[in-house]
Scaffold this motif. Structure first.
Motif, mmCIF file in Angstrom:
data_model
loop_
_atom_site.group_PDB
_atom_site.id
_atom_site.type_symbol
_atom_site.label_atom_id
_atom_site.label_comp_id
_atom_site.label_asym_id
_atom_site.label_seq_id
_atom_site.Cartn_x
_atom_site.Cartn_y
_atom_site.Cartn_z
ATOM 1 N N GLY A 154 -8.541 -4.972 -29.651
ATOM 2 C CA GLY A 154 -7.567 -3.892 -29.679
ATOM 3 C C GLY A 154 -6.185 -4.413 -29.982
ATOM 4 O O GLY A 154 -5.961 -5.618 -30.101
ATOM 5 N N PRO A 155 -5.237 -3.518 -30.091
ATOM 6 C CA PRO A 155 -3.877 -3.952 -30.404
ATOM 7 C C PRO A 155 -3.236 -4.688 -29.232
ATOM 8 O O PRO A 155 -3.593 -4.461 -28.077
ATOM 9 N N ALA A 156 -2.304 -5.540 -29.553
ATOM 10 C CA ALA A 156 -1.600 -6.286 -28.508
ATOM 11 C C ALA A 156 -0.724 -5.325 -27.722
ATOM 12 O O ALA A 156 -0.188 -4.356 -28.249
ATOM 13 N N ARG A 157 -0.567 -5.602 -26.463
ATOM 14 C CA ARG A 157 0.278 -4.740 -25.629
ATOM 15 C C ARG A 157 1.741 -5.062 -25.889
ATOM 16 O O ARG A 157 2.145 -6.212 -25.916
ATOM 17 N N ALA A 158 2.516 -4.021 -26.056
ATOM 18 C CA ALA A 158 3.948 -4.197 -26.280
ATOM 19 C C ALA A 158 4.632 -4.456 -24.942
ATOM 20 O O ALA A 158 4.190 -3.995 -23.899
ATOM 21 N N THR A 159 5.710 -5.178 -24.991
ATOM 22 C CA THR A 159 6.481 -5.404 -23.774
ATOM 23 C C THR A 159 7.196 -4.105 -23.417
ATOM 24 O O THR A 159 7.593 -3.341 -24.296
ATOM 25 N N PRO A 160 7.365 -3.842 -22.163
ATOM 26 C CA PRO A 160 8.039 -2.592 -21.782
ATOM 27 C C PRO A 160 9.475 -2.572 -22.291
ATOM 28 O O PRO A 160 10.155 -3.595 -22.315
ATOM 29 N N ALA A 161 9.904 -1.400 -22.712
ATOM 30 C CA ALA A 161 11.268 -1.252 -23.220
ATOM 31 C C ALA A 161 12.255 -1.393 -22.064
ATOM 32 O O ALA A 161 11.977 -0.985 -20.936
ATOM 33 N N PRO A 162 13.406 -1.964 -22.339
ATOM 34 C CA PRO A 162 14.410 -2.073 -21.271
ATOM 35 C C PRO A 162 14.887 -0.679 -20.874
ATOM 36 O O PRO A 162 14.903 0.235 -21.693
ATOM 37 N N PRO A 163 15.238 -0.493 -19.627
ATOM 38 C CA PRO A 163 15.689 0.837 -19.197
ATOM 39 C C PRO A 163 16.923 1.268 -19.971
ATOM 40 O O PRO A 163 17.852 0.491 -20.171
ATOM 41 N N ALA A 164 16.893 2.512 -20.439
ATOM 42 C CA ALA A 164 18.014 3.035 -21.209
ATOM 43 C C ALA A 164 19.144 3.416 -20.265
ATOM 44 O O ALA A 164 18.939 3.740 -19.102
ATOM 45 N N ALA A 165 20.349 3.381 -20.800
ATOM 46 C CA ALA A 165 21.508 3.808 -20.020
ATOM 47 C C ALA A 165 21.396 5.309 -19.789
ATOM 48 O O ALA A 165 20.975 6.050 -20.651
ATOM 49 N N HIS A 166 21.755 5.753 -18.600
ATOM 50 C CA HIS A 166 21.583 7.173 -18.255
ATOM 51 C C HIS A 166 22.469 8.098 -19.064
ATOM 52 O O HIS A 166 22.147 9.251 -19.279
ATOM 53 N N GLY A 167 23.594 7.633 -19.556
ATOM 54 C CA GLY A 167 24.507 8.503 -20.276
ATOM 55 C C GLY A 167 24.140 8.690 -21.733
ATOM 56 O O GLY A 167 24.713 9.547 -22.413
ATOM 57 N N SER A 168 23.184 7.942 -22.280
ATOM 58 C CA SER A 168 22.895 8.039 -23.697
ATOM 59 C C SER A 168 21.916 9.163 -24.057
ATOM 60 O O SER A 168 21.834 9.549 -25.198
ATOM 61 N N GLU A 169 21.185 9.696 -23.116
ATOM 62 C CA GLU A 169 20.213 10.740 -23.406
ATOM 63 C C GLU A 169 20.832 12.109 -23.178
ATOM 64 O O GLU A 169 21.320 12.407 -22.087
ATOM 65 N N ARG A 170 20.835 12.965 -24.183
ATOM 66 C CA ARG A 170 21.396 14.295 -24.029
ATOM 67 C C ARG A 170 20.518 15.313 -24.670
ATOM 68 O O ARG A 170 19.944 15.206 -25.631
#
Length: 53
Positions: A37-53
């Motif tokens: 199967g495909p290789a597992r990706a590393t978890p994404a770093p936590p996004a800054a809370h103010g960037s999601e709108r």
């Protein structure tokens, strides 16, 4: 055809046996790679809370 030996239909030669073993190993490696199967990706770093709108 009386001079022919029966070695042609006897045990396989060492060259044939090595070729067959290499082919079996290649098929086993391909099957193992396909089932891995495909290789597992590393978890994404936590996004800054103010960037999601």
């Amino acid at each position: 055809m009386l001079g022919r030996s029966s070695a042609r239909y006897g045990r396989p030669t060492a060259r044939y046996a090595r070729s067959l073993a290499a082919a079996v190993l290649a098929v086993a490696a391909l099957i193992t790679a396909a089932n891995a199967g495909p290789a597992r990706a590393t978890p994404a770093p936590p996004a800054a809370h103010g960037s999601e709108r």
